[in-house]
Design a protein around this motif. Structure first.
Motif, PDB file in Angstrom:
ATOM      1  N   GLY A 169       0.801  -1.228   0.000  1.00  0.00           N
ATOM      2  CA  GLY A 169       0.000   0.000   0.000  1.00  0.00           C
ATOM      3  C   GLY A 169       0.827   1.269   0.000  1.00  0.00           C
ATOM      4  N   GLU A 170       1.717   1.433  -0.965  1.00  0.00           N
ATOM      5  CA  GLU A 170       2.517   2.642  -1.151  1.00  0.00           C
ATOM      6  C   GLU A 170       2.227   3.208  -2.536  1.00  0.00           C
ATOM      7  N   ARG A 171       2.367   4.541  -2.685  1.00  0.00           N
ATOM      8  CA  ARG A 171       2.127   5.148  -3.999  1.00  0.00           C
ATOM      9  C   ARG A 171       3.135   4.670  -5.040  1.00  0.00           C
ATOM     10  N   ASP A 172       4.306   4.188  -4.574  1.00  0.00           N
ATOM     11  CA  ASP A 172       5.288   3.606  -5.481  1.00  0.00           C
ATOM     12  C   ASP A 172       5.577   2.171  -5.033  1.00  0.00           C
ATOM     13  N   GLY A 173       4.517   1.474  -4.608  1.00  0.00           N
ATOM     14  CA  GLY A 173       4.662   0.133  -4.064  1.00  0.00           C
ATOM     15  C   GLY A 173       4.941  -0.917  -5.118  1.00  0.00           C
ATOM     16  N   CYS A 174       5.225  -2.119  -4.634  1.00  0.00           N
ATOM     17  CA  CYS A 174       5.581  -3.226  -5.519  1.00  0.00           C
ATOM     18  C   CYS A 174       4.595  -4.385  -5.379  1.00  0.00           C
ATOM     19  N   PHE A 175       4.765  -5.353  -6.235  1.00  0.00           N
ATOM     20  CA  PHE A 175       3.987  -6.592  -6.219  1.00  0.00           C
ATOM     21  C   PHE A 175       4.976  -7.714  -5.927  1.00  0.00           C
ATOM     22  N   ARG A 221       9.098  -3.196 -10.488  1.00  0.00           N
ATOM     23  CA  ARG A 221       7.989  -2.478 -11.106  1.00  0.00           C
ATOM     24  C   ARG A 221       7.153  -1.792 -10.027  1.00  0.00           C
ATOM     25  N   ARG A 222       6.689  -0.576 -10.321  1.00  0.00           N
ATOM     26  CA  ARG A 222       5.938   0.232  -9.363  1.00  0.00           C
ATOM     27  C   ARG A 222       4.444   0.218  -9.676  1.00  0.00           C
ATOM     28  N   PHE A 223       3.649   0.243  -8.593  1.00  0.00           N
ATOM     29  CA  PHE A 223       2.195   0.301  -8.722  1.00  0.00           C
ATOM     30  C   PHE A 223       1.662   1.359  -7.754  1.00  0.00           C
ATOM     31  N   ASP A 224       0.551   1.985  -8.132  1.00  0.00           N
ATOM     32  CA  ASP A 224       0.009   3.111  -7.375  1.00  0.00           C
ATOM     33  C   ASP A 224      -0.891   2.612  -6.242  1.00  0.00           C
ATOM     34  N   GLY A 225      -0.267   2.147  -5.167  1.00  0.00           N
ATOM     35  CA  GLY A 225      -1.021   1.738  -3.990  1.00  0.00           C
ATOM     36  C   GLY A 225      -1.684   0.391  -4.144  1.00  0.00           C
ATOM     37  N   PHE A 237      -5.373 -11.713  -9.687  1.00  0.00           N
ATOM     38  CA  PHE A 237      -5.973 -10.401  -9.904  1.00  0.00           C
ATOM     39  C   PHE A 237      -5.648  -9.520  -8.703  1.00  0.00           C
ATOM     40  N   PHE A 238      -5.251  -8.287  -8.958  1.00  0.00           N
ATOM     41  CA  PHE A 238      -5.032  -7.363  -7.859  1.00  0.00           C
ATOM     42  C   PHE A 238      -5.408  -5.958  -8.283  1.00  0.00           C
ATOM     43  N   THR A 239      -5.711  -5.123  -7.291  1.00  0.00           N
ATOM     44  CA  THR A 239      -6.142  -3.759  -7.563  1.00  0.00           C
ATOM     45  C   THR A 239      -5.123  -2.768  -7.026  1.00  0.00           C
ATOM     46  N   THR A 240      -5.144  -1.567  -7.570  1.00  0.00           N
ATOM     47  CA  THR A 240      -4.296  -0.481  -7.084  1.00  0.00           C
ATOM     48  C   THR A 240      -5.201   0.681  -6.705  1.00  0.00           C
ATOM     49  N   ARG A 241      -5.108   1.060  -5.427  1.00  0.00           N
ATOM     50  CA  ARG A 241      -6.030   2.047  -4.869  1.00  0.00           C
ATOM     51  C   ARG A 241      -5.843   3.433  -5.468  1.00  0.00           C
ATOM     52  N   GLY A 242      -4.608   3.815  -5.760  1.00  0.00           N
ATOM     53  CA  GLY A 242      -4.355   5.158  -6.255  1.00  0.00           C
ATOM     54  C   GLY A 242      -5.069   5.469  -7.549  1.00  0.00           C
ATOM     55  N   ASP A 243      -5.077   4.516  -8.482  1.00  0.00           N
ATOM     56  CA  ASP A 243      -5.717   4.750  -9.779  1.00  0.00           C
ATOM     57  C   ASP A 243      -6.931   3.851 -10.013  1.00  0.00           C
ATOM     58  N   GLY A 244      -7.247   2.976  -9.044  1.00  0.00           N
ATOM     59  CA  GLY A 244      -8.447   2.145  -9.154  1.00  0.00           C
ATOM     60  C   GLY A 244      -8.393   1.101 -10.240  1.00  0.00           C
ATOM     61  N   VAL A 245      -7.205   0.651 -10.620  1.00  0.00           N
ATOM     62  CA  VAL A 245      -7.065  -0.301 -11.720  1.00  0.00           C
ATOM     63  C   VAL A 245      -7.161  -1.740 -11.213  1.00  0.00           C
ATOM     64  N   LEU A 246      -7.828  -2.582 -11.984  1.00  0.00           N
ATOM     65  CA  LEU A 246      -7.817  -4.022 -11.760  1.00  0.00           C
ATOM     66  C   LEU A 246      -6.795  -4.634 -12.715  1.00  0.00           C
ATOM     67  N   TRP A 247      -5.785  -5.293 -12.146  1.00  0.00           N
ATOM     68  CA  TRP A 247      -4.730  -5.935 -12.918  1.00  0.00           C
ATOM     69  C   TRP A 247      -4.902  -7.448 -12.900  1.00  0.00           C
TER      70      TRP A 247
END
Length: 344
Positions: A169-175, A221-225, A237-247
């Protein structure tokens, strides 16, 4: 669990026809559902349920089999006094017991169930930990420090490759993925991070004493939260809170796909359908044919965030919580003719 996935050629079909028809007008509690489905509140923050005061800020959740009944586990996203609680349901759907399974932790946002029927509760705080909890309430929770010290959000077990995926849960977090030395025992193992190249690299110091885990591998690789996380049919499947994307990360091919936007939480049903909570306090169903349609809507309380989506064993009941403000929340049950269900 169905082996179907969404990874097919072509875009999502937004506005597709729901397999359950249109949502009807909201009933008691502001819950709007398709015909044939019913909903109820099974627990409210600050109120007694089966003798337990239900925790504030309900978040991630999961269901577990329990004889002829089942158990729903829910995290608490409160600082300092977070933890997790459980509801034990009888075969007829009545609540037989409620109890704490984790205390003394904080900001327990999401988590994930293991194939050996334990609950991984994740702390979002600085140098947060993963706690392995017993949903049946007989064994004490234990921290799994080899899984890293960072702002943990969610965990998803991949039994095919015997790894656990983790979001940050970081703005420049990882998976991340955790490879235990012995599948079924999370005490020891190797923590790895997904890199921009598509490969995985080991994190040198999962304890992050001097440098955060996300800063230890140059090509990470960085992900937005990073937020919710769910594995099914070879795909995480995972989501990123900052941009609301489903990956969607295809563990078989290492391909990463951006599926859609506006998603906060996710689970899957025996039919292969995905159920995703959106920022509009709605749960949509995404079919294996990539059709997206609303399944339910919560009109009250306004501004609620839907969390903790999970199906009971058999697939006939869906649980989720509506978190509002910093402390409030309700936990709901929806029952009805879900596709692929073999039990109500």
């Amino acid at each position: 669990m169905s082996r179907k996935t969404l990874l097919r050629a072509g875009p999502l079909w937004q506005g597709g026809v729901s397999p359950y028809g249109l949502i009807e007008d909201p009933g008691a509690g502001g819950l709007a559902l398709p015909a044939g489905f019913g909903g109820r509140v099974v627990a409210r923050s600050g109120r007694k349920v089966a003798g337990l005061t239900w925790h504030a800020a309900p978040d991630g959740g999961a269901c577990f089999p329990d004889g002829t009944g089942w158990i729903y586990v829910s995290n608490s996203a409160l600082p300092l006094v977070g933890g997790a609680s459980a509801l034990r349901f009888r075969a007829d759907g009545s609540i037989g017991d409620a109890y704490r399974i984790l205390s003394g932790t904080e900001l327990n946002r999401a988590g994930g169930a293991t194939p050996w029927h334990t609950w991984l509760s994740c702390e979002l705080g600085h140098r947060g930990r993963v706690f392995e909890c017993d949903p049946y309430g007989t064994r004490a929770a234990r921290p799994r420090l080899a899984m890293g010290r960072f702002k943990h959000e969610a965990a998803a077990c991949d039994p095919d490759r015997q790894v656990v995926y983790l979001t940050e849960g970081e703005r420049d977090g990882c998976f991340y993925r955790f490879r235990p030395g012995d599948w079924g025992d999370l005490t020891e193992g190797a923590l790895e991070v997904l890199c921009a190249s598509g490969g995985w690299e080991p994190v040198p110091s999962p304890a992050a004493l001097l440098k955060g885990t996300r800063h230890q591998v140059r090509g990470a690789r960085r992900f937005d939260g990073g937020d919710a996380c769910h594995y099914t049919g070879g795909v995480c499947f995972f989501t990123t809170r900052g941009d609301g994307v489903l990956w969607a990360y295809d563990a078989r091919t290492s391909a990463l796909e951006r599926v859609c936007d506006g998603v906060l939480a996710i689970t899957s049903a025996p039919s292969g359908d995905l159920y995703v909570a959106t920022r509009e306090a709605r749960v949509d169903v995404i079919t294996p044919e990539r059709a997206v349609a609303p399944f339910l809507r919560l009109d009250r309380p306004s501004g609620a965030e839907l969390t903790g989506l999970a199906f009971a064993p058999g697939g006939g009941r869906l649980y989720f919580s509506a978190r509002r403000g910093r402390t409030g929340g309700e936990t709901f049950e929806v029952a009805g003719p879900f596709r692929g269900a073999w039990a109500r």
